[in-house]
Scaffold this motif. Structure first.
Motif, mmCIF file in Angstrom:
data_model
loop_
_atom_site.group_PDB
_atom_site.id
_atom_site.type_symbol
_atom_site.label_atom_id
_atom_site.label_comp_id
_atom_site.label_asym_id
_atom_site.label_seq_id
_atom_site.Cartn_x
_atom_site.Cartn_y
_atom_site.Cartn_z
ATOM 1 N N GLY A 24 0.813 -1.215 0.000
ATOM 2 C CA GLY A 24 0.000 0.000 0.000
ATOM 3 C C GLY A 24 0.840 1.255 0.000
ATOM 4 N N ASN A 25 1.938 1.226 -0.740
ATOM 5 C CA ASN A 25 2.881 2.340 -0.795
ATOM 6 C C ASN A 25 2.794 3.016 -2.175
ATOM 7 N N PRO A 26 1.911 4.007 -2.326
ATOM 8 C CA PRO A 26 1.757 4.640 -3.636
ATOM 9 C C PRO A 26 3.020 5.352 -4.121
ATOM 10 N N GLN A 27 3.805 5.896 -3.194
ATOM 11 C CA GLN A 27 5.065 6.551 -3.580
ATOM 12 C C GLN A 27 5.986 5.528 -4.257
ATOM 13 N N GLY A 28 6.104 4.361 -3.655
ATOM 14 C CA GLY A 28 6.923 3.301 -4.233
ATOM 15 C C GLY A 28 6.371 2.816 -5.564
ATOM 16 N N GLU A 29 5.044 2.738 -5.663
ATOM 17 C CA GLU A 29 4.422 2.346 -6.935
ATOM 18 C C GLU A 29 4.768 3.350 -8.033
ATOM 19 N N GLY A 30 4.632 4.619 -7.712
ATOM 20 C CA GLY A 30 4.925 5.663 -8.697
ATOM 21 C C GLY A 30 6.375 5.640 -9.138
ATOM 22 N N ASN A 31 7.286 5.471 -8.181
ATOM 23 C CA ASN A 31 8.710 5.406 -8.519
ATOM 24 C C ASN A 31 9.009 4.214 -9.417
ATOM 25 N N ALA A 32 8.453 3.056 -9.057
ATOM 26 C CA ALA A 32 8.684 1.850 -9.859
ATOM 27 C C ALA A 32 8.115 2.011 -11.259
ATOM 28 N N LEU A 33 6.907 2.568 -11.359
ATOM 29 C CA LEU A 33 6.289 2.755 -12.676
ATOM 30 C C LEU A 33 7.084 3.738 -13.537
ATOM 31 N N GLY A 34 7.587 4.801 -12.917
ATOM 32 C CA GLY A 34 8.389 5.773 -13.663
ATOM 33 C C GLY A 34 9.673 5.157 -14.199
ATOM 34 N N ASN A 35 10.365 4.409 -13.345
ATOM 35 C CA ASN A 35 11.605 3.759 -13.779
ATOM 36 C C ASN A 35 11.324 2.679 -14.828
ATOM 37 N N TRP A 36 10.256 1.939 -14.619
ATOM 38 C CA TRP A 36 9.847 0.888 -15.554
ATOM 39 C C TRP A 36 9.536 1.516 -16.916
ATOM 40 N N GLY A 37 8.785 2.595 -16.911
ATOM 41 C CA GLY A 37 8.452 3.286 -18.156
ATOM 42 C C GLY A 37 9.681 3.830 -18.859
ATOM 43 N N ALA A 38 10.611 4.389 -18.098
ATOM 44 C CA ALA A 38 11.839 4.928 -18.693
ATOM 45 C C ALA A 38 12.664 3.812 -19.338
ATOM 46 N N ALA A 39 12.713 2.655 -18.686
ATOM 47 C CA ALA A 39 13.452 1.518 -19.261
ATOM 48 C C ALA A 39 12.768 1.005 -20.527
ATOM 49 N N LEU A 40 11.450 0.934 -20.503
ATOM 50 C CA LEU A 40 10.712 0.506 -21.701
ATOM 51 C C LEU A 40 10.944 1.478 -22.856
ATOM 52 N N PHE A 41 11.017 2.771 -22.531
ATOM 53 C CA PHE A 41 11.295 3.788 -23.550
ATOM 54 C C PHE A 41 12.650 3.515 -24.219
ATOM 55 N N LYS A 42 13.652 3.210 -23.412
ATOM 56 C CA LYS A 42 14.984 2.933 -23.950
ATOM 57 C C LYS A 42 14.969 1.724 -24.878
ATOM 58 N N LEU A 43 14.045 0.789 -24.619
ATOM 59 C CA LEU A 43 13.918 -0.404 -25.463
ATOM 60 C C LEU A 43 12.940 -0.180 -26.619
ATOM 61 N N GLU A 44 12.488 1.075 -26.767
ATOM 62 C CA GLU A 44 11.578 1.482 -27.839
ATOM 63 C C GLU A 44 10.233 0.756 -27.792
ATOM 64 N N GLN A 45 9.815 0.411 -26.593
ATOM 65 C CA GLN A 45 8.495 -0.176 -26.373
ATOM 66 C C GLN A 45 7.559 0.965 -25.954
ATOM 67 N N TYR A 46 7.289 1.837 -26.924
ATOM 68 C CA TYR A 46 6.649 3.113 -26.638
ATOM 69 C C TYR A 46 5.242 3.043 -26.053
ATOM 70 N N PRO A 47 4.327 2.232 -26.584
ATOM 71 C CA PRO A 47 2.977 2.229 -25.988
ATOM 72 C C PRO A 47 2.973 1.812 -24.515
ATOM 73 N N GLU A 48 3.733 0.778 -24.187
ATOM 74 C CA GLU A 48 3.796 0.324 -22.805
ATOM 75 C C GLU A 48 4.529 1.346 -21.933
ATOM 76 N N ALA A 49 5.574 1.950 -22.480
ATOM 77 C CA ALA A 49 6.300 2.989 -21.737
ATOM 78 C C ALA A 49 5.371 4.156 -21.422
ATOM 79 N N GLN A 50 4.590 4.558 -22.405
ATOM 80 C CA GLN A 50 3.663 5.672 -22.200
ATOM 81 C C GLN A 50 2.660 5.354 -21.094
ATOM 82 N N GLN A 51 2.129 4.157 -21.114
ATOM 83 C CA GLN A 51 1.159 3.750 -20.105
ATOM 84 C C GLN A 51 1.763 3.836 -18.693
#
Length: 125
Positions: A24-51
């Protein structure tokens, strides 16, 4: 980070997100999602990164976490720039830059550099 390490990083971000969600840690969720999205962006997985980046942005806004909000906005600006949406890129970059200036965070230089790239030549300072 080397491109070959991004898939492993994504696994760690997924695990981090799952743990934060279970706790139940929304701060941790947000941080993980941001880092996850940034990594997906680097792999050019744009739709999932955007989400993931949009989810991170929404969580950051809801929590009043302006530093992570600025970072999510910058990553989304980069994504929109890369995917041929210059107006969205400029809008998100401008928002990120405004927050970074207000907060005086190191992200400011990245925002300024991207803004130069996004602005039409006649509008550059």
């Amino acid at each position: 980070m080397h491109l070959a390490t991004y898939p492993q990083a994504i696994e760690y971000y997924q695990q981090s997100w799952t743990i934060a969600r279970e706790l139940g840690n929304p701060q941790g969720e947000g941080n993980a999602l941001g880092n996850w999205g940034a990594a997906l962006f680097k792999l050019e997985q744009y739709p999932e990164a955007q989400q993931h980046l949009e989810s991170a942005l929404n969580i950051s806004k809801a929590l009043g976490d302006r530093a992570n909000e600025s970072e999510a906005l910058l990553h989304l600006a980069e994504l929109y720039h890369q995917t041929g949406h210059p107006d969205l890129a400029l809008d998100h970059c401008t928002q990120a830059l405004t927050l970074a200036r207000e907060l005086g965070i190191p992200l400011l230089k990245e925002c300024e550099a991207l803004l130069i790239t996004l602005q039409p030549e006649g509008e550059r300072a």
